[in-house]
Design a protein around this motif. Structure first.
Motif, PDB file in Angstrom:
ATOM      1  N   ALA A   1     -11.244  -2.101  -3.462  1.00 28.02           N
ATOM      2  CA  ALA A   1     -10.493  -3.285  -3.879  1.00 28.02           C
ATOM      3  C   ALA A   1      -8.994  -3.046  -3.779  1.00 28.02           C
ATOM      4  CB  ALA A   1     -10.872  -3.673  -5.309  1.00 28.02           C
ATOM      5  N   MET A   2      -8.552  -1.844  -4.125  1.00 25.55           N
ATOM      6  CA  MET A   2      -7.130  -1.520  -4.012  1.00 25.55           C
ATOM      7  C   MET A   2      -6.721  -1.345  -2.557  1.00 25.55           C
ATOM      8  SD  MET A   2      -5.676  -1.672  -6.982  1.00 25.55           S
ATOM      9  CE  MET A   2      -4.227  -0.595  -7.161  1.00 25.55           C
ATOM     10  N   MET A   3      -7.637  -0.873  -1.722  1.00 25.81           N
ATOM     11  CA  MET A   3      -7.331  -0.778  -0.295  1.00 25.81           C
ATOM     12  C   MET A   3      -7.057  -2.143   0.312  1.00 25.81           C
ATOM     13  SD  MET A   3      -9.968   2.035   1.208  1.00 25.81           S
ATOM     14  CE  MET A   3     -10.110   3.680   0.505  1.00 25.81           C
ATOM     15  N   LEU A   4      -7.715  -3.175  -0.209  1.00 31.02           N
ATOM     16  CA  LEU A   4      -7.458  -4.543   0.248  1.00 31.02           C
ATOM     17  C   LEU A   4      -6.232  -5.135  -0.432  1.00 31.02           C
ATOM     18  CD1 LEU A   4     -11.139  -5.760   0.336  1.00 31.02           C
ATOM     19  CD2 LEU A   4      -9.630  -5.592   2.310  1.00 31.02           C
ATOM     20  N   ALA A   5      -5.959  -4.711  -1.659  1.00 30.97           N
ATOM     21  CA  ALA A   5      -4.783  -5.214  -2.370  1.00 30.97           C
ATOM     22  C   ALA A   5      -3.492  -4.764  -1.698  1.00 30.97           C
ATOM     23  CB  ALA A   5      -4.817  -4.750  -3.826  1.00 30.97           C
ATOM     24  N   LEU A   6      -3.506  -3.578  -1.097  1.00 28.11           N
ATOM     25  CA  LEU A   6      -2.287  -3.061  -0.465  1.00 28.11           C
ATOM     26  C   LEU A   6      -1.836  -3.945   0.702  1.00 28.11           C
ATOM     27  CD1 LEU A   6      -0.984  -1.012   1.917  1.00 28.11           C
ATOM     28  CD2 LEU A   6      -0.132  -0.847  -0.428  1.00 28.11           C
ATOM     29  N   PRO A   7      -2.690  -4.228   1.701  1.00 31.99           N
ATOM     30  CA  PRO A   7      -2.240  -5.140   2.752  1.00 31.99           C
ATOM     31  C   PRO A   7      -1.972  -6.549   2.237  1.00 31.99           C
ATOM     32  CG  PRO A   7      -4.570  -4.608   3.036  1.00 31.99           C
ATOM     33  CD  PRO A   7      -4.031  -3.675   2.001  1.00 31.99           C
ATOM     34  N   ALA A   8      -2.694  -6.985   1.190  1.00 32.42           N
ATOM     35  CA  ALA A   8      -2.414  -8.306   0.623  1.00 32.42           C
ATOM     36  C   ALA A   8      -1.007  -8.354   0.037  1.00 32.42           C
ATOM     37  CB  ALA A   8      -3.450  -8.642  -0.454  1.00 32.42           C
ATOM     38  N   PHE A   9      -0.623  -7.319  -0.669  1.00 32.57           N
ATOM     39  CA  PHE A   9       0.701  -7.243  -1.286  1.00 32.57           C
ATOM     40  C   PHE A   9       1.802  -7.351  -0.240  1.00 32.57           C
ATOM     41  CE2 PHE A   9       4.188  -4.449  -2.927  1.00 32.57           C
ATOM     42  CZ  PHE A   9       4.570  -5.213  -4.009  1.00 32.57           C
ATOM     43  N   TRP A  10       1.714  -6.516   0.787  1.00 35.05           N
ATOM     44  CA  TRP A  10       2.796  -6.480   1.777  1.00 35.05           C
ATOM     45  C   TRP A  10       2.747  -7.674   2.719  1.00 35.05           C
ATOM     46  CZ3 TRP A  10       6.798  -3.969   0.545  1.00 35.05           C
ATOM     47  CH2 TRP A  10       6.714  -2.754  -0.158  1.00 35.05           C
ATOM     48  N   THR A  11       1.576  -8.144   3.071  1.00 34.39           N
ATOM     49  CA  THR A  11       1.494  -9.339   3.907  1.00 34.39           C
ATOM     50  C   THR A  11       2.098 -10.535   3.189  1.00 34.39           C
ATOM     51  OG1 THR A  11      -0.505  -8.512   5.013  1.00 34.39           O
ATOM     52  CG2 THR A  11      -0.082 -10.879   5.152  1.00 34.39           C
ATOM     53  N   GLY A  12       1.776 -10.670   1.906  1.00 31.68           N
ATOM     54  CA  GLY A  12       2.341 -11.768   1.134  1.00 31.68           C
ATOM     55  C   GLY A  12       3.845 -11.695   1.023  1.00 31.68           C
ATOM     56  N   LEU A  13       4.385 -10.508   0.851  1.00 29.26           N
ATOM     57  CA  LEU A  13       5.832 -10.348   0.705  1.00 29.26           C
ATOM     58  C   LEU A  13       6.584 -10.566   2.010  1.00 29.26           C
ATOM     59  CD1 LEU A  13       6.126  -7.196  -1.596  1.00 29.26           C
ATOM     60  CD2 LEU A  13       6.698  -9.554  -2.210  1.00 29.26           C
ATOM     61  N   LEU A  14       6.019 -10.118   3.114  1.00 32.21           N
ATOM     62  CA  LEU A  14       6.801 -10.001   4.345  1.00 32.21           C
ATOM     63  C   LEU A  14       6.491 -11.028   5.425  1.00 32.21           C
ATOM     64  CD1 LEU A  14       6.869  -6.103   4.804  1.00 32.21           C
ATOM     65  CD2 LEU A  14       8.410  -7.555   3.485  1.00 32.21           C
ATOM     66  N   TYR A  15       5.340 -11.687   5.377  1.00 30.46           N
ATOM     67  CA  TYR A  15       4.960 -12.560   6.492  1.00 30.46           C
ATOM     68  C   TYR A  15       5.326 -14.032   6.277  1.00 30.46           C
ATOM     69  CZ  TYR A  15       2.552  -9.426   9.758  1.00 30.46           C
ATOM     70  OH  TYR A  15       2.260  -8.476  10.705  1.00 30.46           O
ATOM     71  N   ASP A  16       5.706 -14.424   5.089  1.00 30.65           N
ATOM     72  CA  ASP A  16       6.162 -15.786   4.842  1.00 30.65           C
ATOM     73  C   ASP A  16       7.681 -15.768   4.658  1.00 30.65           C
ATOM     74  OD1 ASP A  16       5.801 -18.677   3.994  1.00 30.65           O
ATOM     75  OD2 ASP A  16       6.739 -17.828   2.205  1.00 30.65           O
ATOM     76  N   PRO A  17       8.434 -16.613   5.381  1.00 33.65           N
ATOM     77  CA  PRO A  17       9.898 -16.557   5.288  1.00 33.65           C
ATOM     78  C   PRO A  17      10.441 -16.751   3.876  1.00 33.65           C
ATOM     79  CG  PRO A  17       9.215 -17.883   7.175  1.00 33.65           C
ATOM     80  CD  PRO A  17       7.976 -17.585   6.400  1.00 33.65           C
TER      81      PRO A  17
END
Length: 450
Positions: free
Chosen positions: A331-347
């Motif tokens: 679950a934490m392995m999925l939370a890591l890409p979720a965290f950074w994708t959310g922060l960095l992929y939306d302007p």
């Protein structure tokens, strides 16, 4: 650490050419992908020892790799031995102590990441169980001494093994006794790369705190939440941490290329063989003045290999690697890409994250990096408790994922729990150690196995 890549024999004519190599990774937003990598410790179920590459009883890492080949993976060889696997755009590689690393394919969304992760663990279980092996994703090996961990037969690791003790006290521990989870993300152009790299570096200590999962050293509490995080503070200052150049005015691809040229070399690959160039200057190599290959000039393939030996908290290649987190539960392995994708992929999220860290100095970020292995979310920066920063960062990440409209925000749930409780994975293991385990940290393997 990645498997060796394909050689590009193009001669290097200028630093601008090296900058253009990074710039070639720029992609339109529609083509941005998510690549998740994670490592995990193998253990023998009968005695919990790390499995060697090729033990006499056959229950080792080589047997694991050969078993996965039967499931459709193609071998990667080093001096005739299989040391990695490839299938499509994904690969499996070995860390120096036999830690298994899945380098996932570049995927369109986090739901695909979940499918990939679950499929990988099914494959690993299918091969490992008949061998009496298991795999546990933890940030630092909870039991093994450095001398207990067998080395894998990868040529580049022999070079690094000799060099590491010259430049830091814990480099060999990094190689043998740590595991991470990271996400690789794209950038649109130079300005987008700079914004993402700066936010990534500033918040990487926060990621170390949120994902802290290594509280034990050789069977005892280490007095830390992220022993892996502490290891990286004393590995090799020339190639790790938070480089100040990233926050200087005018920073871009060319400035980063210039900085990398002054990172000491490890090796040069020629005809499938690693040549020891540890401590050498890549600038000298470009001029044909490298002692290990006198008169021979570096090519673009050599530069690409050199980039893989840079271990900053966020590494710029033709994408960005977020490198600060301990390996943890699926679950934490999925939370890591979720965290950074959310922060960095939306302007809008990236702008909010940039505002969150605005005014943080490089010395303050570095001090936070030193503090979080012990203090985790109890650390402070710019007068704010890191737990408060975490609450804001996770909220921004959630907004960024919602803007993608794919229902990915559910993968942030484990971070909501960490922020709400202040309890990291490491804190929960310590509770178990002092409670239900009766002081026996060996029980972590059964509970952490993924």
């Amino acid at each position: 650490m990645s498997n060796p890549g394909e050689a590009d024999l193009t001669p290097i004519a200028s630093v601008r050419q090296l900058a253009d190599w990074f710039a070639a990774g720029s992609k339109p937003r529609a083509d941005w992908r998510i690549g998740t990598e994670h490592e995990k410790f193998g253990f023998r179920r009968d005695d919990l020892a790390p499995p060697p590459y090729e033990p006499a009883d056959g229950r080792g890492i080589r047997a694991m790799l050969e078993g996965l080949q039967a499931l459709g993976w193609e071998p990667i060889l080093d001096t005739g031995r299989v040391i990695g696997l490839k299938r499509g755009d994904a690969s499996v590689s070995l860390e120096p102590g036999g830690q298994f690393e899945l380098s996932g394919a570049p995927l369109a969304d986090l739901h695909e990441t979940e499918v990939e992760l679950n499929g990988h663990f099914r494959d690993v279980h299918a091969v490992a169980r008949p061998l009496g092996l298991g795999f546990a994703p933890l940030g630092f090996h909870p039991l093994a001494r450095r001398e207990d961990v067998p080395w894998m037969p990868k040529s580049r690791y022999a070079i690094m093994r000799n060099y590491m003790p010259r430049v830091g006290r814990m480099g060999l521990d990094m190689m043998l006794r740590t595991c991470t989870v990271q996400v690789n993300l794209d950038f649109g152009d130079e300005a987008d790369m700079v914004a993402k790299l700066r936010v990534g570096l500033a918040l990487q200590p926060l990621a170390t705190a949120l994902f802290a999962n290594s509280p034990f050293l050789e069977g005892r509490p280490a007095g830390l939440r992220s022993l892996r995080g502490r290891v990286w503070t004393d590995t090799d200052p020339d190639r790790t941490g938070i480089p100040a150049v990233v926050f200087e005015d005018g920073f871009g691809f060319e400035r980063f290329a210039e900085w990398i040229l002054d990172v000491p070399m490890y090796f040069v690959m020629r005809e499938g063989r690693f040549i020891d160039a540890a401590g050498g200057s890549f600038r000298a190599f470009m001029a044909g003045q490298l002692d290990a290959l006198a008169g021979e000039r570096a090519n673009m393939g050599d530069f690409a290999d050199h980039v893989t030996t840079v271990f900053t908290d966020v590494r710029l290649k033709r994408f960005l690697e977020m490198r600060g987190a301990d390996a943890g539960s699926p679950a934490m392995m999925l939370a890591l890409p979720a965290f950074w994708t959310g922060l960095l992929y939306d302007p809008a999220a990236l702008a909010a994250a940039s505002a969150l860290v605005r005014g943080w100095s490089v010395p303050a970020m570095r001090a936070l990096r030193e503090a979080v292995p012990a203090q985790a979310l109890e650390a402070t920066i710019a007068g704010r408790p890191l737990r408060d920063v975490a609450r804001d960062a996770v909220a921004i990440a959630r907004d960024g994922l919602r803007a993608r409209g794919l229902g990915e925000e559910r993968y942030l749930a484990p971070l909501d729990e960490v922020v709400a409780s202040g309890m990291t994975q490491a804190d929960r293991w310590l509770q178990r150690y002092h409670g239900a385990w009766g002081g026996d940290p060996a029980r972590i393997f059964a509970e952490a196995e993924a």
